[in-house]
Write a protein that holds these residues in place. Structure first.
Motif, PDB file in Angstrom:
ATOM      1  N   MET A 165       1.091  -1.079   0.046  1.00  0.00           N
ATOM      2  CA  MET A 165      -0.054  -0.017  -0.100  1.00  0.00           C
ATOM      3  C   MET A 165       0.899   1.417  -0.147  1.00  0.00           C
ATOM      4  SD  MET A 165      -2.852  -0.749   2.718  1.00  0.00           S
ATOM      5  CE  MET A 165      -3.650  -2.552   3.005  1.00  0.00           C
ATOM      6  N   LEU A 166       0.475   2.244  -0.489  1.00  0.00           N
ATOM      7  CA  LEU A 166       0.945   3.569  -0.534  1.00  0.00           C
ATOM      8  C   LEU A 166       0.088   4.417  -0.114  1.00  0.00           C
ATOM      9  CD1 LEU A 166       3.117   5.930  -1.242  1.00  0.00           C
ATOM     10  CD2 LEU A 166       1.979   5.922  -3.332  1.00  0.00           C
ATOM     11  N   VAL A 167       0.106   5.073   0.852  1.00  0.00           N
ATOM     12  CA  VAL A 167      -0.627   6.336   1.744  1.00  0.00           C
ATOM     13  C   VAL A 167      -0.097   7.809   1.354  1.00  0.00           C
ATOM     14  CG1 VAL A 167      -1.876   7.214   3.625  1.00  0.00           C
ATOM     15  CG2 VAL A 167      -1.371   4.575   3.324  1.00  0.00           C
ATOM     16  N   ASN A 168      -0.701   8.391   0.499  1.00  0.00           N
ATOM     17  CA  ASN A 168      -0.382   9.872   0.094  1.00  0.00           C
ATOM     18  C   ASN A 168      -0.943  10.925   1.060  1.00  0.00           C
ATOM     19  OD1 ASN A 168       1.410   9.458  -2.354  1.00  0.00           O
ATOM     20  ND2 ASN A 168      -0.280   8.679  -3.044  1.00  0.00           N
ATOM     21  N   LEU A 169      -0.180  11.131   2.123  1.00  0.00           N
ATOM     22  CA  LEU A 169      -0.827  11.778   3.377  1.00  0.00           C
ATOM     23  C   LEU A 169      -0.133  13.354   3.131  1.00  0.00           C
ATOM     24  CD1 LEU A 169      -2.261  12.376   5.892  1.00  0.00           C
ATOM     25  CD2 LEU A 169      -0.559  10.990   7.130  1.00  0.00           C
ATOM     26  N   ALA A 170       1.075  13.389   2.950  1.00  0.00           N
ATOM     27  CA  ALA A 170       1.766  14.784   3.109  1.00  0.00           C
ATOM     28  C   ALA A 170       1.149  15.667   2.308  1.00  0.00           C
ATOM     29  CB  ALA A 170       3.298  14.543   2.442  1.00  0.00           C
ATOM     30  N   GLY A 171       1.010  16.815   2.958  1.00  0.00           N
ATOM     31  CA  GLY A 171       0.340  18.060   2.362  1.00  0.00           C
ATOM     32  C   GLY A 171       0.700  19.547   3.321  1.00  0.00           C
ATOM     33  N   ILE A 172       0.677  20.604   2.270  1.00  0.00           N
ATOM     34  CA  ILE A 172       0.659  21.731   3.001  1.00  0.00           C
ATOM     35  C   ILE A 172      -0.310  22.696   2.707  1.00  0.00           C
ATOM     36  CG2 ILE A 172       3.340  21.735   2.710  1.00  0.00           C
ATOM     37  CD1 ILE A 172       3.234  23.597   0.242  1.00  0.00           C
ATOM     38  N   GLN A 173      -0.675  23.593   3.359  1.00  0.00           N
ATOM     39  CA  GLN A 173      -1.990  24.659   3.273  1.00  0.00           C
ATOM     40  C   GLN A 173      -1.672  26.013   3.166  1.00  0.00           C
ATOM     41  OE1 GLN A 173      -4.726  25.302   6.778  1.00  0.00           O
ATOM     42  NE2 GLN A 173      -5.728  23.509   5.629  1.00  0.00           N
ATOM     43  N   TYR A 174      -2.216  26.712   2.456  1.00  0.00           N
ATOM     44  CA  TYR A 174      -2.241  28.254   2.331  1.00  0.00           C
ATOM     45  C   TYR A 174      -3.436  28.671   2.583  1.00  0.00           C
ATOM     46  CZ  TYR A 174      -1.867  33.116   1.055  1.00  0.00           C
ATOM     47  OH  TYR A 174      -1.706  34.361   0.813  1.00  0.00           O
ATOM     48  N   PHE A 175      -3.664  29.669   3.490  1.00  0.00           N
ATOM     49  CA  PHE A 175      -4.902  30.582   3.777  1.00  0.00           C
ATOM     50  C   PHE A 175      -4.738  31.884   3.547  1.00  0.00           C
ATOM     51  CE2 PHE A 175      -7.503  32.471   7.368  1.00  0.00           C
ATOM     52  CZ  PHE A 175      -8.749  32.488   6.656  1.00  0.00           C
ATOM     53  N   GLY A 176      -5.447  32.423   2.799  1.00  0.00           N
ATOM     54  CA  GLY A 176      -5.142  33.796   2.378  1.00  0.00           C
ATOM     55  C   GLY A 176      -5.595  34.148   0.978  1.00  0.00           C
ATOM     56  N   PRO A 177      -5.714  35.478   0.728  1.00  0.00           N
ATOM     57  CA  PRO A 177      -6.161  35.678  -0.732  1.00  0.00           C
ATOM     58  C   PRO A 177      -4.955  35.268  -1.605  1.00  0.00           C
ATOM     59  CG  PRO A 177      -6.372  37.643   0.755  1.00  0.00           C
ATOM     60  CD  PRO A 177      -5.604  36.547   1.593  1.00  0.00           C
ATOM     61  N   LEU A 178      -5.619  34.760  -2.899  1.00  0.00           N
ATOM     62  CA  LEU A 178      -4.554  34.114  -3.994  1.00  0.00           C
ATOM     63  C   LEU A 178      -3.503  35.142  -4.262  1.00  0.00           C
ATOM     64  CD1 LEU A 178      -3.987  31.595  -5.696  1.00  0.00           C
ATOM     65  CD2 LEU A 178      -5.667  32.720  -7.478  1.00  0.00           C
ATOM     66  N   GLN A 179      -3.925  36.401  -4.331  1.00  0.00           N
ATOM     67  CA  GLN A 179      -2.992  37.472  -4.971  1.00  0.00           C
ATOM     68  C   GLN A 179      -1.856  37.667  -3.746  1.00  0.00           C
ATOM     69  OE1 GLN A 179      -6.031  40.629  -5.074  1.00  0.00           O
ATOM     70  NE2 GLN A 179      -4.982  41.649  -3.233  1.00  0.00           N
ATOM     71  N   ASP A 180      -1.937  37.308  -2.719  1.00  0.00           N
ATOM     72  CA  ASP A 180      -0.930  37.562  -1.711  1.00  0.00           C
ATOM     73  C   ASP A 180      -0.093  36.200  -1.541  1.00  0.00           C
ATOM     74  OD1 ASP A 180      -1.990  40.123  -1.230  1.00  0.00           O
ATOM     75  OD2 ASP A 180      -2.998  39.333   0.575  1.00  0.00           O
ATOM     76  N   GLN A 181      -0.470  35.034  -2.378  1.00  0.00           N
ATOM     77  CA  GLN A 181       0.211  33.858  -1.922  1.00  0.00           C
ATOM     78  C   GLN A 181       1.538  33.957  -3.045  1.00  0.00           C
ATOM     79  OE1 GLN A 181      -1.853  30.492  -3.078  1.00  0.00           O
ATOM     80  NE2 GLN A 181      -0.141  28.842  -2.201  1.00  0.00           N
ATOM     81  N   SER A 182       2.627  33.807  -2.524  1.00  0.00           N
ATOM     82  CA  SER A 182       3.827  33.857  -3.247  1.00  0.00           C
ATOM     83  C   SER A 182       3.997  32.883  -4.235  1.00  0.00           C
ATOM     84  CB  SER A 182       5.173  33.831  -2.600  1.00  0.00           C
ATOM     85  OG  SER A 182       5.367  32.337  -2.143  1.00  0.00           O
ATOM     86  N   PRO A 183       4.542  33.022  -5.547  1.00  0.00           N
ATOM     87  CA  PRO A 183       4.419  32.249  -6.773  1.00  0.00           C
ATOM     88  C   PRO A 183       5.346  30.757  -6.262  1.00  0.00           C
ATOM     89  CG  PRO A 183       5.034  34.385  -7.316  1.00  0.00           C
ATOM     90  CD  PRO A 183       5.109  34.459  -5.901  1.00  0.00           C
ATOM     91  N   GLU A 184       6.402  31.038  -5.428  1.00  0.00           N
ATOM     92  CA  GLU A 184       6.827  29.887  -5.096  1.00  0.00           C
ATOM     93  C   GLU A 184       6.186  29.045  -3.954  1.00  0.00           C
ATOM     94  OE1 GLU A 184       9.989  33.174  -6.029  1.00  0.00           O
ATOM     95  OE2 GLU A 184       7.910  32.822  -4.529  1.00  0.00           O
ATOM     96  N   ASN A 185       5.359  29.562  -3.179  1.00  0.00           N
ATOM     97  CA  ASN A 185       4.361  29.017  -2.257  1.00  0.00           C
ATOM     98  C   ASN A 185       3.353  28.072  -3.002  1.00  0.00           C
ATOM     99  OD1 ASN A 185       1.863  28.719  -0.378  1.00  0.00           O
ATOM    100  ND2 ASN A 185       3.681  28.444   0.867  1.00  0.00           N
ATOM    101  N   LEU A 186       2.776  28.871  -4.119  1.00  0.00           N
ATOM    102  CA  LEU A 186       1.683  28.350  -4.870  1.00  0.00           C
ATOM    103  C   LEU A 186       2.155  27.264  -5.673  1.00  0.00           C
ATOM    104  CD1 LEU A 186      -1.182  28.846  -6.124  1.00  0.00           C
ATOM    105  CD2 LEU A 186      -0.012  30.435  -7.935  1.00  0.00           C
TER     106      LEU A 186
END
Length: 251
Positions: free
Chosen positions: A72-93
């Motif tokens: 089995m492979l469990v794909n659990l890893a994740g990151i989350q961004y909360f905020g207006p899309l226009q404020d999200q850095s290109p690198e984080n996006l």
């Protein structure tokens, strides 16, 4: 005999708040758990250190998983961004889509041939209720998780009859370090329920053990998922007040 005796289960995000607990649950059920993370995974039986934020890191891990041949492979890893899309850095996006969507797809591609050859295996993708009910100010996270849900459904159909199964689990908000102070503020002003990570780990372990296909954790969120699929305009109106409260956090 335990349900998962002898099963080799590889889990990404194994050092995290939910991941470490899930490792414990699966080890208790008799599985040999391979923890995958940037940090050591002490709750797993063995571990792989990996970078899921780059093509090279994912490709290297995929080759190692191909050699390992997990059940089995469990794909659990994740990151989350909360905020207006226009404020999200290109690198984080970019990194958010890579870790939340591209990595599960590439790692699944790496293990599927071996599973098909053995005519048994399971891919377990941990999505989010936000993937079925996309929330304002979680635009990149919601859309990546929506993509993961679609990936899970399409792959399940592609593998029908092969002996390889696909499980998709969609938790609602969970009280883990993944939540920023702003997310916690949103939960407070909107009365958003945050599940305990222990409960979520138990539910994911149960879904794995029972071989469930699609799981949505939490009510009324499980109902809203269905309503959003049938009547998205109605859910738009239901969420509008909370969206305004969320916007106020950034003013």
């Amino acid at each position: 005999m335990k349900q998962l005796d002898g099963q080799c289960i590889a889990i990404t995000g194994a050092a995290g708040g939910i991941g470490s607990l899930l490792c414990q649950r699966l080890v208790e059920r008799g599985a040999h758990v391979v923890g995958i993370d940037r940090l050591p995974s002490p709750e797993a039986n063995s571990e792989m250190i990996a970078d899921l934020g780059s093509f090279e890191g994912i490709a290297d891990l995929g080759a190692k998983l191909d050699d390992l041949g997990p059940d089995m492979l469990v794909n659990l890893a994740g990151i989350q961004y909360f905020g207006p899309l226009q404020d999200q850095s290109p690198e984080n996006l970019w990194t958010g889509y890579v870790i939340n969507l591209i990595a599960p797809a590439m790692l699944s591609r790496a293990v599927v041939p071996g599973m098909r050859a053995r005519r048994q295996g399971r891919i377990v993708n941990i999505g989010s209720v936000f993937g079925s009910i996309p929330f304002a100010h979680f635009v990149s996270y919601s859309s990546a998780k929506a993509g993961l849900k679609g990936f899970s459904q399409a792959l399940r159909r592609e593998l029908a009859g092969s002996g390889v199964e696909v499980t998709h689990v969609a938790p609602r908000a969970v009280r883990t370090p993944l939540n920023s102070e702003r997310v916690l503020a949103l939960a407070e002003i909107t009365k958003m329920h945050l599940d305990a990570p222990e409960y979520v780990a138990d539910r994911i372990a149960s879904a794995i053990e029972k071989g469930e296909r699609d799981v949505v954790i939490g009510f009324p969120e499980s109902l809203f998922v269905r309503l959003n699929a049938l009547m998205p305009t109605m859910i738009d109106k239901a969420l509008a007040a909370n969206d305004r409260k969320a916007a106020a956090i950034f003013n």
